[in-house]
Design an enzyme around this catalytic site. Sequence first.
Site, short mmCIF file in Angstrom:
data_model
loop_
_atom_site.label_atom_id
_atom_site.label_comp_id
_atom_site.label_asym_id
_atom_site.label_seq_id
_atom_site.Cartn_x
_atom_site.Cartn_y
_atom_site.Cartn_z
CE LYS A 49 12.27 -10.22 -27.98
NZ LYS A 49 11.28 -9.06 -27.87
CB SER A 124 7.67 -10.23 -27.29
OG SER A 124 8.55 -9.23 -27.68
CB SER A 148 8.74 -6.60 -26.12
OG SER A 148 7.71 -6.95 -26.81
N1 GLN Z 1 2.82 -6.15 -27.35
C1 GLN Z 1 3.26 -5.25 -28.62
C2 GLN Z 1 2.99 -5.78 -29.57
O1 GLN Z 1 2.72 -7.13 -29.86
C3 GLN Z 1 4.63 -5.06 -28.15
C4 GLN Z 1 5.78 -5.89 -28.74
C5 GLN Z 1 7.24 -5.31 -28.63
O2 GLN Z 1 7.43 -4.64 -27.85
N2 GLN Z 1 8.10 -5.97 -29.16
O3 GLN Z 1 3.17 -5.28 -30.79
#
Ligand code: GLN
Length: 445
Positions: A49, A124, A148
């Site tokens: 990532k 994400s 994410s």
């Molecule tokens: N969807 C969550 C956010 O936008 C989690 C994102 C993540 O785990 N990095 O904060």
Amino acid sequence: MTLKEALQLGQGQLRELKQELRAKAEELRELNAYVGFEESGDGVPVLVKDNISVEGWPVTCGSRILEGYVAPFDATAIANMRRHGFSPFGRANMDEFAMGSSTESSAYGPTRNPHDPMRVPGGSSGGSAAAVAAGIALAALGSDTGGSIRQPAAFCGIVGMKPTYGRVSRYGLVAYGSSLDQIGPMTQNVEDAAILYDALAGWDPKDSTSFHGVYEPVASKLDGSRKFRIAVVDDYIDRASEPVKKRLWALVDELRREGHTIIHKEMMDAKYDIAAYYITATAEAATNLQRFDGVRYGRRADNPLNLANLYIKSRSEGFGDEVKRRILLGNFVLSSGYYDAYYMKAQKVRRLIREEYRAVFADVDLLLMPVTPTTAFAFGSKKSPLEMYLEDLYTISLNLAGLPGISVPVGSDDDGMPIGVQLIADAWQEQTLFDGALSIEQLVH
Ligand code: GLN
């Protein structure tokens, strides 16, 4: 080919494998899962990532503000992984600064779901999930602050695991919510997830929040035949969309028939998780993102009038809308007058969430719940940021409590979109988590 099989290959075969992966990834370019094809080292290739530092590679976090920045060092997770025979191979697309649930907010454009290009892959870590699901990566690293890793894994039909907070060093992971972030594996199956997790985990003196103790590997002891006491919260399952709900209740019956004990528990309304998370995560994000000032890293605005204007211009041009929204929210909840009303209150709710989990795990081994309310949704279908935040209903309380969780594919809806189930274990009980996940995988295959 699985990660486990690839570990048996010789150098020549590995080189061929990498060529194949690269050619296939080029063919599937429209998925936009890879944002770079860098290679570093001659181990088994693992996609990374774009918020995890690899020495000599750009790290952009899907943001324009980091344009031109090259990491001068390896994240500890990367260094650990290299020692276990893995090498970073390619950069995965992601929501800007890991903020999002759909990989629509990347500066590189959205990633598509390989099961249906009109739908999102989740986020994400959407690039990581889509690449593994499409067979253009054997395995990938993701990061999980509020879901994410697990949510995109569920949307793409792969396995995604978030370790106990402190299990994997955060050194070299670009910080989003420092008290919530963990790096974890995204793989084709449970055994590969355990193998890669073992390679990432362990104490790191460079991360003061990493667990200081001897690390006990899990993969060599994996056992899918153990019988567990598994908690379910009826209301959580019933609240999911029809296909998710139907599949999960059927799975609960199958698990009972297999000899597991199902225990019905009650937990507080998950809406409090969302509120506590979006206050805590934005407060931490606003603080962490202060360092991107146009001077120290990446992109700098042209022709500033003075120093203050340089900061403002660089940040205004460099950050996307969702990141700006989070910075505003985070600074608001930390500002004097609002700190007690929001930030402090969220920390108290966080404590309640932790205590509630502690009570649940006093007499069960695992907790089973949906990963997501629905299967993968269509691009642009979430009309407001709040609608997107509600996607995280089932995933964020774990991060607030620091617990490990895993998403395992268990079927699909009538449109062929994957459905995942989430297992949660008590802190440091990753062996139980993986064993439970393996027994589900064996049950559904
Ligand atoms: N969807 C969550 C956010 O936008 C989690 C994102 C993540 O785990 N990095 O904060």
